[in-house]
Design a protein around this motif. Structure first.
Motif, PDB file in Angstrom:
ATOM      1  N   ARG A 270      26.957  51.169  35.701  1.00 17.40           N
ATOM      2  CA  ARG A 270      27.251  49.735  35.570  1.00 17.40           C
ATOM      3  C   ARG A 270      28.423  49.327  36.453  1.00 17.40           C
ATOM      4  O   ARG A 270      28.410  48.262  37.087  1.00 17.40           O
ATOM      5  N   GLU A 271      29.447  50.160  36.507  1.00 14.98           N
ATOM      6  CA  GLU A 271      30.630  49.834  37.308  1.00 14.98           C
ATOM      7  C   GLU A 271      30.308  49.737  38.793  1.00 14.98           C
ATOM      8  O   GLU A 271      30.812  48.852  39.496  1.00 14.98           O
ATOM      9  N   ASN A 272      29.474  50.654  39.285  1.00 16.16           N
ATOM     10  CA  ASN A 272      29.259  50.761  40.728  1.00 16.16           C
ATOM     11  C   ASN A 272      28.578  49.543  41.342  1.00 16.16           C
ATOM     12  O   ASN A 272      28.631  49.353  42.562  1.00 16.16           O
ATOM     13  N   ILE A 273      27.933  48.730  40.526  1.00 11.69           N
ATOM     14  CA  ILE A 273      27.279  47.536  41.079  1.00 11.69           C
ATOM     15  C   ILE A 273      28.085  46.264  40.820  1.00 11.69           C
ATOM     16  O   ILE A 273      27.724  45.181  41.275  1.00 11.69           O
ATOM     17  N   GLN A 274      29.205  46.396  40.141  1.00 14.34           N
ATOM     18  CA  GLN A 274      30.058  45.241  39.873  1.00 14.34           C
ATOM     19  C   GLN A 274      31.026  45.032  41.043  1.00 14.34           C
ATOM     20  O   GLN A 274      32.243  45.128  40.914  1.00 14.34           O
ATOM     21  N   VAL A 275      30.438  44.741  42.184  1.00 13.55           N
ATOM     22  CA  VAL A 275      31.214  44.677  43.430  1.00 13.55           C
ATOM     23  C   VAL A 275      31.009  43.354  44.167  1.00 13.55           C
ATOM     24  O   VAL A 275      31.324  43.249  45.359  1.00 13.55           O
ATOM     25  N   PHE A 276      30.497  42.358  43.466  1.00 12.92           N
ATOM     26  CA  PHE A 276      30.254  41.068  44.093  1.00 12.92           C
ATOM     27  C   PHE A 276      31.196  40.017  43.508  1.00 12.92           C
ATOM     28  O   PHE A 276      31.684  40.141  42.389  1.00 12.92           O
ATOM     29  N   GLY A 277      31.489  39.001  44.308  1.00 16.55           N
ATOM     30  CA  GLY A 277      32.381  37.954  43.849  1.00 16.55           C
ATOM     31  C   GLY A 277      33.845  38.217  44.144  1.00 16.55           C
ATOM     32  O   GLY A 277      34.705  37.448  43.730  1.00 16.55           O
TER      33      GLY A 277
END
Length: 323
Positions: A270-277
């Motif tokens: 889950r953390e690894n894709i929280q890279v937008f914004g």
């Protein structure tokens, strides 16, 4: 190398465009060494975290588990057209007469009707059952053009949307481009701040070939770099209130490349894709770029290098003596 423009959007729709006109999701899940947890990892990635890009390969030994997960998520309502599934043609199958059978086996294991991307896994041809390192005669002649022609046929038959390569050198990529009728859409390679692979990245960008980075969090075997605990990475992560993994993924995205970090840990997935914004500030991006290169010894080198018999007598031989 200049920092690429990367507009923050919803994580499920952030893509890079390919030569073919198709697009590839910016962040995917790698399944190397996932083992029996591969189906759970894929389900978590797609259903809970919003991934739409799954990378696998026959050689990983997990395609059946990945296939079970893909079937389940599609039964749960995820549309096949919204998924991007990559697999790879293994070294023992790098003969024109074996490409279609290998591909059909992959489709069967993945329970799919087509692949979004099919890659040549390594650019050398191994005899079935070859030793590690190979014995004399176990590294065979690689008919690159013949194999590529068979892959092109699968594209023409709408069984594969895009084809590409993995672990290629500039020399081998140039050879491929000289005869390809359908160009390589993607070149997958190891890439992270500890092995930036600048020359290959520049060559691919100049040719319009998209780059996907595997091991974007660093390589922890064979003398590689554990970047998760690198002081520079930790400092930037603390400053931005992000995880080291998120900082490393974002560094790659801001270079204009997609990434396939591997994990079986639901929290990490889950953390690894929280890279937008959000963005890495210029000074932090450049600090990561200054981390010293230290290339690891890859599995392909163990598979292909025979110091006495060749044809690859050294790691440098395999990589065509390119830095």
């Amino acid at each position: 190398m200049a920092q690429a423009t990367f507009k923050p959007e919803d994580q499920k729709t952030q893509h890079f465009n390919l030569l073919s006109g198709h697009s590839i999701p910016a962040v995917g899940l790698g399944t190397w060494k996932s083992g029996s947890k591969a189906d759970d990892a894929v389900s978590t990635a797609i259903i809970e975290a919003g991934y739409r890009h799954i990378d696998t390969a026959w050689q990983y030994g997990v395609q059946e588990e990945v296939g079970v997960a893909l079937r389940a998520v599609m039964q749960a309502g995820v549309k096949r057209k919204d998924l991007f599934i990559t697999s790879k043609l293994w070294c023992t199958e790098l003969s024109p007469d074996r490409v279609r059978t290998a591909f059909n086996n992959t489709l069967q294991e993945l329970q799919l009707d087509y692949l979004d991307l099919y890659l040549i896994h390594w650019p050398f041809h191994l005899q079935e059952g070859a030793s590690r390192p190979p014995k004399p005669g176990e590294v065979l002649e690689f008919d690159m053009e013949g194999v590529w022609r068979e892959m092109e046929k699968l594209v023409e038959e709408n069984l594969i949307r895009d084809i590409g390569v993995c672990n290629f050198t500039l020399k081998k990529l140039t050879k491929l481009m000289d005869f390809a009728q359908i160009m390589s859409s993607v070149c997958q390679m190891e890439m992270h701040p500890g092995w930036k692979n600048d020359k290959m990245l520049e060559a691919c960008k100049n040719s319009g070939i998209h780059v996907t980075a595997y091991s974007p969090l660093g390589s922890q075997g064979g003398g590689g770099r554990d970047l998760i605990h690198d002081q520079t990475v930790e400092r930037v992560a603390k400053k931005l209130n992000k995880t080291p993994g998120q900082v490393l993924v974002k560094w790659a995205l801001q270079r204009g490349i997609s990434v396939i970090p591997k994990s079986s840990n639901p929290e990490r997935i889950r953390e690894n894709i929280q890279v937008f914004g959000w963005e890495l500030p210029k000074e932090d991006f450049e600090a990561l770029c200054r981390i010293q290169n230290q290339k690891r010894v890859l599995d392909g080198e163990e598979l292909s290098v025979n110091k006495e018999a060749g044809p690859y007598r050294s790691v440098a031989d395999l990589w065509d003596h390119e830095d």
